[in-house]
Structures are given as C-alpha cells and as structure tokens.
Design a protein around this motif. Structure first.
Motif, PDB file in Angstrom:
ATOM      1  N   LYS A  16      -1.870  15.567   8.944  1.00 39.11           N
ATOM      2  CA  LYS A  16      -2.501  16.741   8.703  1.00 39.11           C
ATOM      3  C   LYS A  16      -2.959  16.489   7.098  1.00 39.11           C
ATOM      4  CE  LYS A  16      -0.410  20.024  11.654  1.00 39.11           C
ATOM      5  NZ  LYS A  16       0.384  21.315  11.838  1.00 39.11           N
ATOM      6  N   CYS A  17      -3.980  15.538   6.978  1.00 36.19           N
ATOM      7  CA  CYS A  17      -4.575  15.402   5.760  1.00 36.19           C
ATOM      8  C   CYS A  17      -6.010  14.975   5.904  1.00 36.19           C
ATOM      9  CB  CYS A  17      -3.554  14.263   4.996  1.00 36.19           C
ATOM     10  SG  CYS A  17      -3.375  12.835   5.647  1.00 36.19           S
ATOM     11  N   ASN A  18      -6.690  14.827   4.814  1.00 41.29           N
ATOM     12  CA  ASN A  18      -7.868  14.457   4.423  1.00 41.29           C
ATOM     13  C   ASN A  18      -7.957  12.815   4.019  1.00 41.29           C
ATOM     14  OD1 ASN A  18     -10.781  13.957   4.997  1.00 41.29           O
ATOM     15  ND2 ASN A  18     -11.260  15.552   3.122  1.00 41.29           N
ATOM     16  N   CYS A  19      -7.512  11.925   5.255  1.00 40.67           N
ATOM     17  CA  CYS A  19      -7.160  10.437   4.933  1.00 40.67           C
ATOM     18  C   CYS A  19      -7.763   9.748   5.967  1.00 40.67           C
ATOM     19  CB  CYS A  19      -5.495  10.430   4.885  1.00 40.67           C
ATOM     20  SG  CYS A  19      -4.625  11.491   6.146  1.00 40.67           S
ATOM     21  N   SER A  28       1.024  -1.117   0.016  1.00 41.86           N
ATOM     22  CA  SER A  28       0.008  -0.050  -0.112  1.00 41.86           C
ATOM     23  C   SER A  28       0.766   1.347  -0.009  1.00 41.86           C
ATOM     24  CB  SER A  28      -1.178  -0.059   1.307  1.00 41.86           C
ATOM     25  OG  SER A  28      -1.904  -0.874   1.338  1.00 41.86           O
ATOM     26  N   TYR A  29       0.403   2.152  -0.644  1.00 39.65           N
ATOM     27  CA  TYR A  29       0.998   3.469  -0.753  1.00 39.65           C
ATOM     28  C   TYR A  29       0.211   4.860  -0.326  1.00 39.65           C
ATOM     29  CZ  TYR A  29       3.888   7.576  -1.938  1.00 39.65           C
ATOM     30  OH  TYR A  29       4.574   8.849  -1.865  1.00 39.65           O
ATOM     31  N   HIS A  30       0.477   5.544   0.634  1.00 36.58           N
ATOM     32  CA  HIS A  30      -0.315   6.885   0.956  1.00 36.58           C
ATOM     33  C   HIS A  30       0.432   7.975   0.787  1.00 36.58           C
ATOM     34  CE1 HIS A  30      -2.641   3.514   3.247  1.00 36.58           C
ATOM     35  NE2 HIS A  30      -3.751   4.099   2.851  1.00 36.58           N
ATOM     36  N   TYR A  31       0.163   8.997   0.382  1.00 36.49           N
ATOM     37  CA  TYR A  31       0.610  10.196   0.243  1.00 36.49           C
ATOM     38  C   TYR A  31      -0.523  11.192   0.297  1.00 36.49           C
ATOM     39  CZ  TYR A  31       3.221  14.345  -1.365  1.00 36.49           C
ATOM     40  OH  TYR A  31       3.724  15.465  -1.327  1.00 36.49           O
ATOM     41  N   LEU A  32      -0.751  11.903   1.598  1.00 36.80           N
ATOM     42  CA  LEU A  32      -1.596  12.764   1.817  1.00 36.80           C
ATOM     43  C   LEU A  32      -2.983  12.208   1.500  1.00 36.80           C
ATOM     44  CD1 LEU A  32       0.275  16.246   0.637  1.00 36.80           C
ATOM     45  CD2 LEU A  32      -0.088  14.875   2.923  1.00 36.80           C
ATOM     46  N   SER A  63      -6.453  -1.413  -6.007  1.00 39.56           N
ATOM     47  CA  SER A  63      -7.296  -0.143  -5.865  1.00 39.56           C
ATOM     48  C   SER A  63      -6.714   0.836  -5.500  1.00 39.56           C
ATOM     49  CB  SER A  63      -8.049  -0.748  -4.683  1.00 39.56           C
ATOM     50  OG  SER A  63      -7.297  -0.950  -3.431  1.00 39.56           O
ATOM     51  N   ALA A  64      -7.328   2.056  -5.666  1.00 39.47           N
ATOM     52  CA  ALA A  64      -6.641   3.360  -5.701  1.00 39.47           C
ATOM     53  C   ALA A  64      -7.815   4.492  -5.402  1.00 39.47           C
ATOM     54  CB  ALA A  64      -5.843   3.874  -6.891  1.00 39.47           C
ATOM     55  N   GLY A  65      -7.417   5.518  -4.539  1.00 51.78           N
ATOM     56  CA  GLY A  65      -8.569   6.356  -4.512  1.00 51.78           C
ATOM     57  C   GLY A  65      -7.971   7.889  -4.079  1.00 51.78           C
ATOM     58  N   TYR A  66      -8.761   8.816  -3.977  1.00 51.21           N
ATOM     59  CA  TYR A  66      -8.214  10.345  -3.546  1.00 51.21           C
ATOM     60  C   TYR A  66      -9.594  10.736  -2.949  1.00 51.21           C
ATOM     61  CZ  TYR A  66      -6.040  14.739  -3.853  1.00 51.21           C
ATOM     62  OH  TYR A  66      -5.165  15.863  -3.353  1.00 51.21           O
ATOM     63  N   VAL A  67      -9.215  11.681  -1.831  1.00 52.77           N
ATOM     64  CA  VAL A  67     -10.214  12.315  -1.016  1.00 52.77           C
ATOM     65  C   VAL A  67     -10.204  13.689  -1.331  1.00 52.77           C
ATOM     66  CG1 VAL A  67     -11.003  12.671   1.127  1.00 52.77           C
ATOM     67  CG2 VAL A  67      -9.999  10.423   0.909  1.00 52.77           C
ATOM     68  N   PHE A  68     -11.085  14.504  -1.619  1.00 51.55           N
ATOM     69  CA  PHE A  68     -11.280  15.741  -1.925  1.00 51.55           C
ATOM     70  C   PHE A  68     -12.056  16.414  -0.687  1.00 51.55           C
ATOM     71  CE2 PHE A  68     -10.764  13.620  -5.973  1.00 51.55           C
ATOM     72  CZ  PHE A  68     -10.131  14.502  -6.503  1.00 51.55           C
ATOM     73  N   GLY A  69     -11.922  17.753  -0.550  1.00 49.35           N
ATOM     74  CA  GLY A  69     -12.747  18.506   0.535  1.00 49.35           C
ATOM     75  C   GLY A  69     -11.624  18.818   1.508  1.00 49.35           C
ATOM     76  N   THR A  70     -12.632  19.283   2.840  1.00 49.73           N
ATOM     77  CA  THR A  70     -12.089  19.650   4.037  1.00 49.73           C
ATOM     78  C   THR A  70     -12.116  18.486   4.761  1.00 49.73           C
ATOM     79  OG1 THR A  70     -14.311  20.231   4.654  1.00 49.73           O
ATOM     80  CG2 THR A  70     -12.945  21.920   3.701  1.00 49.73           C
ATOM     81  N   PHE A  71     -11.049  18.628   6.128  1.00 45.86           N
ATOM     82  CA  PHE A  71     -11.083  17.586   7.087  1.00 45.86           C
ATOM     83  C   PHE A  71     -11.549  17.975   8.330  1.00 45.86           C
ATOM     84  CE2 PHE A  71      -7.032  19.030   6.379  1.00 45.86           C
ATOM     85  CZ  PHE A  71      -6.299  19.100   7.604  1.00 45.86           C
ATOM     86  N   ASN A  72     -12.474  18.998   8.416  1.00 49.47           N
ATOM     87  CA  ASN A  72     -12.823  19.488   9.598  1.00 49.47           C
ATOM     88  C   ASN A  72     -14.345  19.756   9.602  1.00 49.47           C
ATOM     89  OD1 ASN A  72     -13.517  21.919   8.062  1.00 49.47           O
ATOM     90  ND2 ASN A  72     -11.396  22.554   8.294  1.00 49.47           N
ATOM     91  N   ASN A  73     -14.933  20.421  10.453  1.00 48.29           N
ATOM     92  CA  ASN A  73     -16.441  20.494  10.512  1.00 48.29           C
ATOM     93  C   ASN A  73     -17.000  21.600   9.703  1.00 48.29           C
ATOM     94  OD1 ASN A  73     -15.989  18.501  12.672  1.00 48.29           O
ATOM     95  ND2 ASN A  73     -16.813  19.786  14.321  1.00 48.29           N
ATOM     96  N   SER A  74     -16.180  22.086   8.671  1.00 50.30           N
ATOM     97  CA  SER A  74     -16.906  23.119   8.040  1.00 50.30           C
ATOM     98  C   SER A  74     -17.598  22.683   6.834  1.00 50.30           C
ATOM     99  CB  SER A  74     -15.730  24.161   7.730  1.00 50.30           C
ATOM    100  OG  SER A  74     -14.682  23.530   6.718  1.00 50.30           O
ATOM    101  N   GLY A  75     -17.249  21.316   6.171  1.00 42.81           N
ATOM    102  CA  GLY A  75     -18.092  21.182   4.964  1.00 42.81           C
ATOM    103  C   GLY A  75     -17.920  19.632   4.957  1.00 42.81           C
ATOM    104  N   PHE A  76     -18.004  19.138   3.663  1.00 46.04           N
ATOM    105  CA  PHE A  76     -18.206  17.731   3.247  1.00 46.04           C
ATOM    106  C   PHE A  76     -16.649  17.450   2.560  1.00 46.04           C
ATOM    107  CE2 PHE A  76     -22.430  19.099   3.442  1.00 46.04           C
ATOM    108  CZ  PHE A  76     -23.038  17.840   4.085  1.00 46.04           C
ATOM    109  N   SER A  77     -16.551  16.068   2.519  1.00 44.78           N
ATOM    110  CA  SER A  77     -15.401  15.667   1.678  1.00 44.78           C
ATOM    111  C   SER A  77     -16.084  14.401   0.936  1.00 44.78           C
ATOM    112  CB  SER A  77     -14.144  15.196   2.593  1.00 44.78           C
ATOM    113  OG  SER A  77     -14.539  14.255   3.552  1.00 44.78           O
TER     114      SER A  77
END
Length: 336
Positions: free
Chosen positions: A328-331, A167-171, A204-218
């Motif tokens: 410090k990422c949306n992961c 597996s590889y994770h980058y942010l 498999s592969a994927g990417y997470v878009f958006g914020t990682f706090n309570n202000s919105g959706f990802s």
C-alpha cells in the motif's frame, strides 16, 4: 589533432561511449535503469518486486557507421520464497574493433521489517558473479610493426568479476548502493600492465510523490552518483519521472540529465576553452497488463562531440508470476 582537442575527445569517449568497453569493465551504466530496470545496475533488486521480470534492451549509437557502438542486454529476476531473489543478466557490447560478451548470476536476500505484508519496509542485499569474454579484432590494423598489436588476429581474453550491493525501500522512499567489479581477475589483452582495479561505486536514491491510483499523476525525482576508483571519475544523474495510472496499465515519461565533474581543455578560434560532459535523455514508456515498452534518447551537448545525432535505446519487458497483493504505497519499482 590539436593537443588540447585530443584529451577532450578521450574524456568524452570514456564518459559516454566506452564506459562498457574498457577491458573487463562489463555492463555499462546508461539511463535504461529508469525504464523499470534497476536490477541491471543493482544486484540487490533481484526479486525485490512483486512480479518476476524479463527485460530486453537494445542500444544503438552512430547509426551511419557500420562499426557503431551497440549494446544488447537480456535480464531476468524473480522472488524465491518470501526472503530471497535470483536473477540472470546476459549482454553483448560492441564498440568498433572491441567487443564484450558476458553473463552474470545474482542472489539477493530481502529482510522485511514491516508488521504486515502491505507495509513496505524492506532491506535487501545482493551479489552477482559473472564471466566476461573480451575480444579485440586486429585483422584490419595493417602490417606495420607494433609490440602491442598482433596484426591480423583476434585477441580474446576471459575474466571473472563480482558485484555486490544493498537496497532499502520504505514506502515511497528508496536508496541503493552498489560496488561494481568489486573483485576481478586480471586481463592482458591490451598490454601486460593493465590495472585490475575496475571498481565503480554507485549510489542512488529517490522518492515518489502523488497518488497511486487512476485519479491523478505521481512524480519521482531521483539521483544516481557514479565514482570510478582508479581514475577518480565522478558522474551524476539527476532524474524526474511522471506516472499516470489507467485501467490495466500505466504511462510514464521522464528526463535524465547526466554531468561529469571532470573537464578537458580544447582550442576554438585560437582560444583555450574547457568543456565538461553533459547529456540529456528523455524517456517514454507504457505498461499494459503484463507487457512493458520503453524508449530512451540521449543527446550530448558541447562544441566537441563525436556525432551530431543522438543515441537510441529500446526496452521491452514482460512480467509474470505476479503476487495477488501489492504494497500500500506509491512504489512502482516494487509493486509492478
């Protein structure tokens, strides 16, 4: 049964219902990996997250049949030190007169390339080894002679298997590759000419878009591709998940679309037609503090199928031994 209809039923069966029930194949690949459960299919995810994780899943199909396919899994994985992870998986899979019980143990090694603990840049390798007991209940098969069937008995066979992957994770980006059943011992519970080539390749592969706090959706688009070496079967999952953070928890929802690249012919209204396997699986879940609950419903499309209803799966989870600092990422698969 029509000569065209029979191979289609066999195809649908092999792609969806009997993935786990082929002799020795072991734990099946359904859509429950999307309920924060990637370790079930990728050994390199053992200990990749900031918390130790326990996941219990229960899947039920054909609820109006007393021998309906059912699957239960129990998994645990945790980080050991800064660079290692370990895990355990136990499962019980039943499909009619066929059943399997098994367990796997996993070791994973994690290499962090980032300059600080907060930046996620991690390469992981994992290997699982396990034992599977396969049982074929022939007590209700009748007294007619068949050189393969031992009527009136329960046949049992024990086999050993091993999976490995990376597996590889980058942010916010991640990718996984796994070889299931890379090494297996031969089984002869059905006949003396069974193949010992049960290798299945998962990417498999994927990417997470958006914020990682309570202000919105990802949003998390992802794909999973499966290839079975012996039969050349190819299956693709296309997924989309949505996350919403709130105080002390998280809500997630998504949908997974699965399709097969092989089809089979059947007759309808005196016409020869071809059908490919297609299914869709909506997903709902919530995390609150250390607890998680997820639900998956799978519905199969097509003129020829085994059941009008769908397939239900429930996942319960508990996190503990969590580390104080997150990346410090949306992961979400690593940070929670």
């Amino acid at each position: 049964m029509n000569i065209f209809r029979k191979p289609l039923l066999l195809l649908v069966s092999s792609l969806f219902i009997s993935q786990a029930s082929t002799a020795q194949e072991g734990l099946s690949v359904y859509s429950d990996y999307l309920t924060d459960n990637y370790y079930l299919i990728h050994p390199s995810m053992a200990g990749a997250a900031n918390c130790a994780k326990i996941r219990l899943t229960a899947r039920q199909q054909w609820t109006d049949n007393d021998k309906s396919p059912a699957l239960q899994t129990l998994s645990f994985n945790t980080k050991v030190g800064e660079k290692s992870g370990v895990g355990l998986i136990a499962f019980n899979d039943r499909n009619g007169n066929h059943s399997q019980m098994g367990a796997k143990a996993t070791y994973a090694h994690h290499i962090n390339f980032s300059r600080s603990y907060y930046d996620l840049n991690q390469l992981s390798f994992g290997i699982s080894a396990g034992v599977i007991q396969t049982t074929l209940d022939e007590t209700g098969f009748g007294s007619e002679f068949d050189p393969i069937i031992n009527g009136g008995v329960e046949q049992k066979d024990v086999s050993v298997m091993a999976d490995f992957g990376a597996s590889y994770h980058y942010l916010e980006f991640y990718a996984h590759a796994t070889v299931k059943n890379a090494f297996t011992t031969k089984s002869d519970i059905y006949s003396d000419i069974e193949s010992d080539n049960l290798r299945k390749y998962l990417v498999s592969a994927g990417y997470v878009f958006g914020t990682f706090n309570n202000s919105g959706f990802s949003w998390e688009p992802s794909v999973l591709f499966q290839f079975t070496e012996k039969t050349n079967e190819k299956i693709l999952d296309v997924n989309m998940k949505m996350y919403k953070e709130f105080d002390n928890g998280q809500f997630f929802a998504g949908v997974s679309y699965r399709t097969a690249f092989e089809g089979a012919e059947y007759m309808k209204d005196l016409e020869s037609k071809k059908q490919y396997y297609h299914s869709v699986s909506p997903i709902l879940g919530v995390k609150y503090k250390s607890m998680m609950i997820g639900y998956t419903y799978s519905h199969q499309f097509g003129d020829v199928k085994f059941q009008k209803g769908g397939f239900h799966q429930l996942t319960l989870g508990f996190n503990f031994l969590c580390r104080d600092n997150n990346y410090k990422c949306n992961c979400p698969s690593v940070n929670y």
